[in-house]
Design a protein around this motif. Structure first.
Motif, PDB file in Angstrom:
ATOM      1  N   ILE A  25      14.808   7.236  12.089  1.00  0.00           N
ATOM      2  CA  ILE A  25      14.429   5.998  11.394  1.00  0.00           C
ATOM      3  C   ILE A  25      12.990   6.094  10.903  1.00  0.00           C
ATOM      4  CG2 ILE A  25      13.928   3.542  11.771  1.00  0.00           C
ATOM      5  CD1 ILE A  25      16.431   3.466  13.559  1.00  0.00           C
ATOM      6  N   ALA A  26      12.110   6.604  11.768  1.00  0.00           N
ATOM      7  CA  ALA A  26      10.702   6.747  11.367  1.00  0.00           C
ATOM      8  C   ALA A  26      10.585   7.703  10.182  1.00  0.00           C
ATOM      9  CB  ALA A  26       9.861   7.248  12.537  1.00  0.00           C
ATOM     10  N   GLY A  27      11.329   8.796  10.236  1.00  0.00           N
ATOM     11  CA  GLY A  27      11.307   9.749   9.120  1.00  0.00           C
ATOM     12  C   GLY A  27      11.829   9.112   7.845  1.00  0.00           C
ATOM     13  N   ALA A  28      12.925   8.345   7.977  1.00  0.00           N
ATOM     14  CA  ALA A  28      13.504   7.692   6.805  1.00  0.00           C
ATOM     15  C   ALA A  28      12.542   6.645   6.255  1.00  0.00           C
ATOM     16  CB  ALA A  28      14.844   7.049   7.173  1.00  0.00           C
ATOM     17  N   GLN A  29      11.904   5.904   7.173  1.00  0.00           N
ATOM     18  CA  GLN A  29      10.935   4.904   6.710  1.00  0.00           C
ATOM     19  C   GLN A  29       9.757   5.573   6.009  1.00  0.00           C
ATOM     20  OE1 GLN A  29      10.067   2.723  10.293  1.00  0.00           O
ATOM     21  NE2 GLN A  29      11.666   1.187   9.897  1.00  0.00           N
ATOM     22  N   GLY A  30       9.300   6.690   6.540  1.00  0.00           N
ATOM     23  CA  GLY A  30       8.224   7.432   5.888  1.00  0.00           C
ATOM     24  C   GLY A  30       8.638   7.895   4.507  1.00  0.00           C
ATOM     25  N   GLU A  31       9.868   8.379   4.407  1.00  0.00           N
ATOM     26  CA  GLU A  31      10.371   8.841   3.113  1.00  0.00           C
ATOM     27  C   GLU A  31      10.516   7.671   2.145  1.00  0.00           C
ATOM     28  OE1 GLU A  31      14.356  11.036   1.421  1.00  0.00           O
ATOM     29  OE2 GLU A  31      13.700  11.491   3.474  1.00  0.00           O
ATOM     30  N   ILE A  32      10.988   6.528   2.671  1.00  0.00           N
ATOM     31  CA  ILE A  32      11.121   5.335   1.829  1.00  0.00           C
ATOM     32  C   ILE A  32       9.745   4.896   1.331  1.00  0.00           C
ATOM     33  CG2 ILE A  32      11.678   2.869   1.884  1.00  0.00           C
ATOM     34  CD1 ILE A  32      14.036   3.629   3.748  1.00  0.00           C
ATOM     35  N   GLU A  33       8.765   4.883   2.234  1.00  0.00           N
ATOM     36  CA  GLU A  33       7.398   4.507   1.845  1.00  0.00           C
ATOM     37  C   GLU A  33       6.872   5.443   0.753  1.00  0.00           C
ATOM     38  OE1 GLU A  33       5.334   1.982   2.636  1.00  0.00           O
ATOM     39  OE2 GLU A  33       7.003   1.074   3.747  1.00  0.00           O
ATOM     40  N   GLN A  34       7.148   6.727   0.943  1.00  0.00           N
ATOM     41  CA  GLN A  34       6.693   7.711  -0.046  1.00  0.00           C
ATOM     42  C   GLN A  34       7.362   7.458  -1.393  1.00  0.00           C
ATOM     43  OE1 GLN A  34       7.672  11.734   0.993  1.00  0.00           O
ATOM     44  NE2 GLN A  34       6.058  12.593  -0.285  1.00  0.00           N
ATOM     45  N   GLN A  35       8.671   7.181  -1.375  1.00  0.00           N
ATOM     46  CA  GLN A  35       9.378   6.917  -2.623  1.00  0.00           C
ATOM     47  C   GLN A  35       8.879   5.622  -3.260  1.00  0.00           C
ATOM     48  OE1 GLN A  35      13.562   7.022  -1.702  1.00  0.00           O
ATOM     49  NE2 GLN A  35      13.614   9.262  -1.588  1.00  0.00           N
ATOM     50  N   ILE A  36       8.575   4.621  -2.419  1.00  0.00           N
ATOM     51  CA  ILE A  36       8.036   3.365  -2.952  1.00  0.00           C
ATOM     52  C   ILE A  36       6.700   3.619  -3.622  1.00  0.00           C
ATOM     53  CG2 ILE A  36       7.046   1.142  -2.263  1.00  0.00           C
ATOM     54  CD1 ILE A  36       9.303   0.911  -0.192  1.00  0.00           C
ATOM     55  N   GLN A  37       5.854   4.418  -2.954  1.00  0.00           N
ATOM     56  CA  GLN A  37       4.538   4.736  -3.540  1.00  0.00           C
ATOM     57  C   GLN A  37       4.696   5.474  -4.869  1.00  0.00           C
ATOM     58  OE1 GLN A  37       1.627   3.619  -2.639  1.00  0.00           O
ATOM     59  NE2 GLN A  37       2.499   2.563  -0.866  1.00  0.00           N
ATOM     60  N   GLN A  38       5.642   6.426  -4.881  1.00  0.00           N
ATOM     61  CA  GLN A  38       5.885   7.159  -6.131  1.00  0.00           C
ATOM     62  C   GLN A  38       6.388   6.214  -7.220  1.00  0.00           C
ATOM     63  OE1 GLN A  38       8.621  10.279  -5.080  1.00  0.00           O
ATOM     64  NE2 GLN A  38       7.020  11.612  -4.247  1.00  0.00           N
ATOM     65  N   ALA A  39       7.304   5.303  -6.819  1.00  0.00           N
ATOM     66  CA  ALA A  39       7.847   4.357  -7.803  1.00  0.00           C
ATOM     67  C   ALA A  39       6.736   3.437  -8.320  1.00  0.00           C
ATOM     68  CB  ALA A  39       8.979   3.532  -7.181  1.00  0.00           C
ATOM     69  N   LYS A  40       5.871   2.977  -7.394  1.00  0.00           N
ATOM     70  CA  LYS A  40       4.751   2.121  -7.816  1.00  0.00           C
ATOM     71  C   LYS A  40       3.825   2.873  -8.773  1.00  0.00           C
ATOM     72  CE  LYS A  40       4.404  -0.996  -3.837  1.00  0.00           C
ATOM     73  NZ  LYS A  40       3.581  -1.402  -2.696  1.00  0.00           N
ATOM     74  N   GLU A  41       3.544   4.139  -8.406  1.00  0.00           N
ATOM     75  CA  GLU A  41       2.655   4.932  -9.256  1.00  0.00           C
ATOM     76  C   GLU A  41       3.287   5.135 -10.622  1.00  0.00           C
ATOM     77  OE1 GLU A  41      -0.702   6.672 -10.416  1.00  0.00           O
ATOM     78  OE2 GLU A  41      -0.424   5.729  -8.464  1.00  0.00           O
TER      79      GLU A  41
END
Length: 156
Positions: A102-118
């Motif tokens: 879950i932590a790994g998935a959340q980290g990946e989700i956060e990373q994808q969110i950051q990429q999407a925001k960027e």
């Protein structure tokens, strides 16, 4: 007289027969009967000992069987306890692994969110610059500006 002498002869013969029987016949008969009585007594004593040994053996086997059942019950209880421990350990390990995933998935989700925001920021910047260029190229007219802003909104 013949009757008396014959009676006396018979009595003497009977007495000799009794003496002979008591001296030669009776002792072997008594000895055989004593030996037979002794053998019978020994046989009965042996049967009593065998019966007692059988009872003792039955008691010992019942004790050993009870001990074996108790030991088996203890072994089963230990096995069940160990199985419960293994299940608990497996649950704990699965929970830790699940939390890690879950932590790994959340980290990946956060990373994808950051990429999407960027990516979204870059697209908004490009659109803002394009909108500003179009506004600057055309005449300054409020109606046209409103139309352009609505078209930019539609693109977002």
């Amino acid at each position: 007289m013949e009757f008396n002498s014959s009676l006396i002869g018979q009595m003497i013969t009977f007495g000799l027969l009794i003496l002979f029987t008591m001296k030669f016949v009776w002792p072997p008969l008594i000895k055989m009967m004593d030996e037979r009585a002794k053998r019978i007594a020994d046989g009965l004593a042996s049967a009593d000992r065998a019966k007692q040994d059988l009872e003792n053996a039955e008691k010992k086997s019942a004790d050993k069987l009870r001990e074996a059942k108790q030991s088996a019950a203890e072994i089963i209880a230990q096995a069940e306890k160990r199985a419960a421990q293994l299940v608990d350990e497996a649950k704990g390990n699965a929970k830790v692994e699940g939390e890690r995933l879950i932590a790994g998935a959340q980290g990946e989700i956060e990373q994808q969110i950051q990429q999407a925001k960027e990516t979204l920021r870059q697209q908004v910047a490009v659109l803002a610059i394009a909108g500003a260029e179009q506004i600057l190229r055309r005449e300054i007219d409020a109606a046209k500006h409103a139309d352009m802003l609505s078209s930019i909104k539609a693109e977002l």
